[in-house]
Design an enzyme around this catalytic site. Sequence first.
Site, PDB file in Angstrom:
ATOM      1  CG  ASN A 135     117.262   6.903 160.271  1.00 34.61           C
ATOM      2  OD1 ASN A 135     116.240   6.505 159.737  1.00 34.61           O
ATOM      3  ND2 ASN A 135     117.431   8.161 160.665  1.00 34.61           N
TER       4      ASN A 135
ATOM      5  CG  HIS B   2     114.010  14.756 155.823  1.00 33.77           C
ATOM      6  ND1 HIS B   2     113.119  15.209 156.769  1.00 33.77           N
ATOM      7  CD2 HIS B   2     114.955  14.061 156.497  1.00 33.77           C
ATOM      8  CE1 HIS B   2     113.521  14.822 157.974  1.00 33.77           C
ATOM      9  NE2 HIS B   2     114.624  14.116 157.829  1.00 33.77           N
TER      10      HIS B   2
ATOM     11  CD  GLU C 191     121.945  12.146 158.212  1.00 33.13           C
ATOM     12  OE1 GLU C 191     122.931  12.888 158.368  1.00 33.13           O
ATOM     13  OE2 GLU C 191     120.778  12.577 158.192  1.00 33.13           O
TER      14      GLU C 191
ATOM     15  CD  GLU D 216     115.233  11.618 160.509  1.00 31.49           C
ATOM     16  OE1 GLU D 216     115.526  12.674 159.926  1.00 31.49           O
ATOM     17  OE2 GLU D 216     116.059  10.946 161.156  1.00 31.49           O
TER      18      GLU D 216
ATOM     19  CG  ASP E 108     110.162  16.762 156.496  1.00 33.61           C
ATOM     20  OD1 ASP E 108     110.816  16.367 155.503  1.00 33.61           O
ATOM     21  OD2 ASP E 108     110.705  17.253 157.499  1.00 33.61           O
TER      22      ASP E 108
HETATM   23  C1  XIL Z   1     117.417  17.869 162.623  1.00 24.22           C
HETATM   24  C2  XIL Z   1     116.483  18.588 163.590  1.00 24.22           C
HETATM   25  O1  XIL Z   1     115.186  18.542 163.077  1.00 24.22           O
HETATM   26  C3  XIL Z   1     116.923  20.012 163.791  1.00 24.22           C
HETATM   27  O2  XIL Z   1     116.158  20.640 164.817  1.00 24.22           O
HETATM   28  C4  XIL Z   1     118.415  20.060 164.153  1.00 24.22           C
HETATM   29  O3  XIL Z   1     118.838  21.402 164.231  1.00 24.22           O
HETATM   30  C5  XIL Z   1     119.239  19.314 163.131  1.00 24.22           C
HETATM   31  O4  XIL Z   1     118.756  17.986 163.015  1.00 24.22           O
HETATM   32  N1  XIL Z   1     118.347  13.820 159.683  1.00 24.22           N
HETATM   33  C6  XIL Z   1     118.272  13.399 160.992  1.00 24.22           C
HETATM   34  C7  XIL Z   1     117.682  14.267 162.024  1.00 24.22           C
HETATM   35  O5  XIL Z   1     118.602  12.230 161.264  1.00 24.22           O
HETATM   36  O6  XIL Z   1     118.249  14.066 163.272  1.00 24.22           O
HETATM   37  C8  XIL Z   1     117.786  15.728 161.625  1.00 24.22           C
HETATM   38  O7  XIL Z   1     117.081  16.499 162.601  1.00 24.22           O
HETATM   39  C9  XIL Z   1     117.209  15.929 160.239  1.00 24.22           C
HETATM   40  C10 XIL Z   1     117.980  15.125 159.230  1.00 24.22           C
END
Ligand code: XIL
Length: 357
Positions: free
Chosen positions: A212, A247, A162, A277, A279
């Site tokens: 990422n 996401h 990020e 990641e 969802d």
């Molecule tokens: C999130 C986790 O799912 C949570 O449990 C935590 O509180 C915050 O981080 N991008 C990422 C992940 O790279 O590491 C994040 O994970 C979600 C967004």
Amino acid sequence: MKSLAGILMLLALFGCQISKGTLSDSSSISSEDIPLKELASARGIYIGTAVTPGPLFNNPEVAYSNILVREFNIIVAENDMKFENLEPSSNNFNFSTADKIVNLAIANGMKIRGHVLVWHQQSGWASSVNNPEALSNILSNHIFTVMRLFSNKVQYWDVVNEAIDDNLNNSATTFYPNLRKSFWWTNLGSNYIEYAFQLARAADPTAKLFYNDYSIEAYNNKAYYTFLLVSNLKAKGLIDGIGLQMHIDTNFNPYSNGFANNLKRFSDLGLEIHITEMDVRIPVPSSYENYTAQAKTYKDVLTVALANTNVKAIIFWGFTDKYSWVPQFFTGYGNALLFDKNYNKKKAYDAVWEVLK
Ligand code: XIL
């Protein structure tokens, strides 16, 4: 001499192997017979999930570990390899939970994504260090200690996460003006990213190194500046792959937002692509239509993604709606994963299964 029961058992096992082997006979197989990971490995890709230690180790839930081991062949720690957890105070490392996750993966023949070495969040005490030289040493000590410990165990690392800003200067012709003004950037300047990748290469030359980020899936400006960033790293031989977090919600339409072209832009660079990641959040309480739309989004995204042969891994940010970051971070949304809170397969699972088949 073998007993009748023994012979019957052998026959049953043999029969089971045969049914697993006939993947082309689609009429006779269902998601009851073949787990996702078997379909994925037949295609030469990995299918995975983020894991959380609660239901695995602290208050073990058999359903959680059974599904994990049955369905997936790559895992990532949802939080336990982040800076604040691995190095809770200066040069004091705690690998206890990360080790458990790594050992579980190895025992079950799973690959591991290491997440994450350099991020502006969950970096604990390091994020209040205001001294370039000190922070530079912290960065190298962290990367070397962590990557060397997990060398030959963790195959993929998110080195930087990020780093592209959300408020873009869209007239910029390089990525530099669009880097997030994080504590890493403030102390170390724009080259902290390249520096981190150099350190990671040296720490474990066998690991595949990834950048990422989120909202870089569609063919948009954030993806463009990310492309410029990773092009620069690739030209220097410092990066192997790009992670698209993904996401998303059901408005994400890979057929109209340039998803395939965006993937092509990254694969043309010679980068491996992981969806890291994924969802698909829906409103809660969720209707039949919500779940149907969600299944379609999973199906469409995976269909387009897998058409690009550089896409080597699809990883969900958890697998049961019982353990998901979504409700806490996206108000009014939830139920974003493949299994419901009672570990039942959802339509989303069936959609993923169908695409992999
Ligand atoms: C999130 C986790 O799912 C949570 O449990 C935590 O509180 C915050 O981080 N991008 C990422 C992940 O790279 O590491 C994040 O994970 C979600 C967004």
